[in-house]
Design an enzyme around this catalytic site. Structure first.
Site, PDB file in Angstrom:
ATOM      1  N   VAL A   3      32.853  34.978  31.718  1.00 52.80           N
ATOM      2  CA  VAL A   3      32.642  35.125  33.157  1.00 52.80           C
ATOM      3  C   VAL A   3      32.356  36.596  33.437  1.00 52.80           C
ATOM      4  O   VAL A   3      33.036  37.478  32.903  1.00 52.80           O
ATOM      5  CB  VAL A   3      33.887  34.669  33.949  1.00 52.80           C
ATOM      6  CG1 VAL A   3      33.712  34.945  35.436  1.00 52.80           C
ATOM      7  CG2 VAL A   3      34.165  33.201  33.712  1.00 52.80           C
ATOM      8  N   PHE A   4      31.351  36.862  34.288  1.00 46.91           N
ATOM      9  CA  PHE A   4      30.980  38.237  34.639  1.00 46.91           C
ATOM     10  C   PHE A   4      31.599  38.628  35.968  1.00 46.91           C
ATOM     11  O   PHE A   4      31.436  37.941  36.973  1.00 46.91           O
ATOM     12  CB  PHE A   4      29.456  38.363  34.722  1.00 46.91           C
ATOM     13  CG  PHE A   4      28.979  39.752  35.039  1.00 46.91           C
ATOM     14  CD1 PHE A   4      29.118  40.778  34.119  1.00 46.91           C
ATOM     15  CD2 PHE A   4      28.377  40.042  36.256  1.00 46.91           C
ATOM     16  CE1 PHE A   4      28.669  42.067  34.401  1.00 46.91           C
ATOM     17  CE2 PHE A   4      27.916  41.315  36.552  1.00 46.91           C
ATOM     18  CZ  PHE A   4      28.070  42.333  35.617  1.00 46.91           C
ATOM     19  N   GLY A   5      32.291  39.765  35.973  1.00 48.84           N
ATOM     20  CA  GLY A   5      32.867  40.308  37.195  1.00 48.84           C
ATOM     21  C   GLY A   5      32.112  41.538  37.644  1.00 48.84           C
ATOM     22  O   GLY A   5      31.858  42.438  36.840  1.00 48.84           O
ATOM     23  N   TYR A   6      31.766  41.593  38.923  1.00 51.73           N
ATOM     24  CA  TYR A   6      31.028  42.743  39.463  1.00 51.73           C
ATOM     25  C   TYR A   6      31.666  43.275  40.746  1.00 51.73           C
ATOM     26  O   TYR A   6      31.186  44.227  41.340  1.00 51.73           O
ATOM     27  CB  TYR A   6      29.561  42.374  39.714  1.00 51.73           C
ATOM     28  CG  TYR A   6      29.378  41.224  40.682  1.00 51.73           C
ATOM     29  CD1 TYR A   6      29.253  41.456  42.046  1.00 51.73           C
ATOM     30  CD2 TYR A   6      29.340  39.907  40.230  1.00 51.73           C
ATOM     31  CE1 TYR A   6      29.099  40.408  42.938  1.00 51.73           C
ATOM     32  CE2 TYR A   6      29.183  38.850  41.112  1.00 51.73           C
ATOM     33  CZ  TYR A   6      29.066  39.106  42.461  1.00 51.73           C
ATOM     34  OH  TYR A   6      28.916  38.066  43.337  1.00 51.73           O
ATOM     35  N   GLY A   7      32.766  42.660  41.170  1.00 54.74           N
ATOM     36  CA  GLY A   7      33.491  43.080  42.371  1.00 54.74           C
ATOM     37  C   GLY A   7      34.964  43.212  42.035  1.00 54.74           C
ATOM     38  O   GLY A   7      35.338  43.928  41.111  1.00 54.74           O
ATOM     39  N   SER A   8      35.797  42.478  42.751  1.00 58.33           N
ATOM     40  CA  SER A   8      37.243  42.585  42.512  1.00 58.33           C
ATOM     41  C   SER A   8      37.643  42.079  41.132  1.00 58.33           C
ATOM     42  O   SER A   8      38.698  42.463  40.623  1.00 58.33           O
ATOM     43  CB  SER A   8      38.028  41.839  43.598  1.00 58.33           C
ATOM     44  OG  SER A   8      37.721  40.465  43.585  1.00 58.33           O
ATOM     45  N   GLU A  83      37.175  32.597  44.270  1.00 59.90           N
ATOM     46  CA  GLU A  83      35.838  32.985  44.727  1.00 59.90           C
ATOM     47  C   GLU A  83      35.279  31.991  45.741  1.00 59.90           C
ATOM     48  O   GLU A  83      34.075  31.819  45.847  1.00 59.90           O
ATOM     49  CB  GLU A  83      34.896  33.123  43.528  1.00 59.90           C
ATOM     50  CG  GLU A  83      35.358  34.134  42.496  1.00 59.90           C
ATOM     51  CD  GLU A  83      35.536  35.539  43.059  1.00 59.90           C
ATOM     52  OE1 GLU A  83      34.670  35.995  43.823  1.00 59.90           O
ATOM     53  OE2 GLU A  83      36.554  36.175  42.743  1.00 59.90           O
TER      54      GLU A  83
END
Length: 186
Positions: A3-8, A83
């Protein structure tokens, strides 16, 4: 499953994972265009959190997490709940910062333009003021912005996310309504 995280998901990792890796995805830009009435704001006074917008020249740095074997469905169900509020999932190619590792597919959560919490573009000053004034069950919206900017500086010093860093600077310099909003009752 990755899974890619780009915020919190970069700085507030509250789920189990087996491995994490810094890298980027292409074809998108990170923008504070998604409203948050469940985490960083409330109904009638939404906060702003990041989503991704398609951008052929864009590149978004973040962190990929490999979910633990045998727990993928459980962790994904948790992330689907976390999310919520207008995000959909898609699969994209992730390019690790360590170029000796081959690119691989990751699951990505994106707030779409047709979701009810999508706020869209606005002048930077207006976005900054909304972030300064917003607070929700997960805390102040400024915490979200500042933690994300600090994390990106630490993880990828060479990143030049103009929207993120300009918004951080504008928010720190905006006198506006800097009264402390009351936290919602728990």
């Amino acid at each position: 499953m990755w899974v890619f995280g780009y915020g919190s998901l970069i700085w507030k990792v509250d789920f189990p994972y087996q491995e994490k890796m810094v890298g980027r995805i292409r074809g998108y830009s990170r923008r504070f265009w998604q409203g948050s009435t469940d985490h960083r704001g409330v109904p009638g006074k939404p906060g702003r959190v990041v989503t991704l917008v398609e951008d052929p020249e864009g590149c978004v740095w973040g962190v990929a997490y490999r979910l633990p074997a045998g727990q993928e469905c459980e962790v994904k169900a948790y992330l689907d709940f976390r999310e919520k509020g207008g995000y959909r999932t898609t699969t994209v190619v992730f390019y690790p910062k360590d170029s000796s590792i081959k690119p691989f597919d990751v699951l990505l959560y994106i707030g779409t333009r047709d979701n009810p919490n999508y706020l869209g573009p606005a002048p930077l000053q207006e976005i900054a003021e909304q972030i300064i004034d917003a607070v929700g069950p997960s805390g102040r919206n400024t915490e979200y912005l500042f933690e994300l900017a600090n994390s990106m500086r630490n993880l990828v010093p060479e990143d030049v996310d103009e929207h993120l860093f300009s918004l951080e600077e504008t928010s720190k310099g905006t006198p506006g309504k800097r009264t402390k909003p009351k936290l919602p009752l728990e």
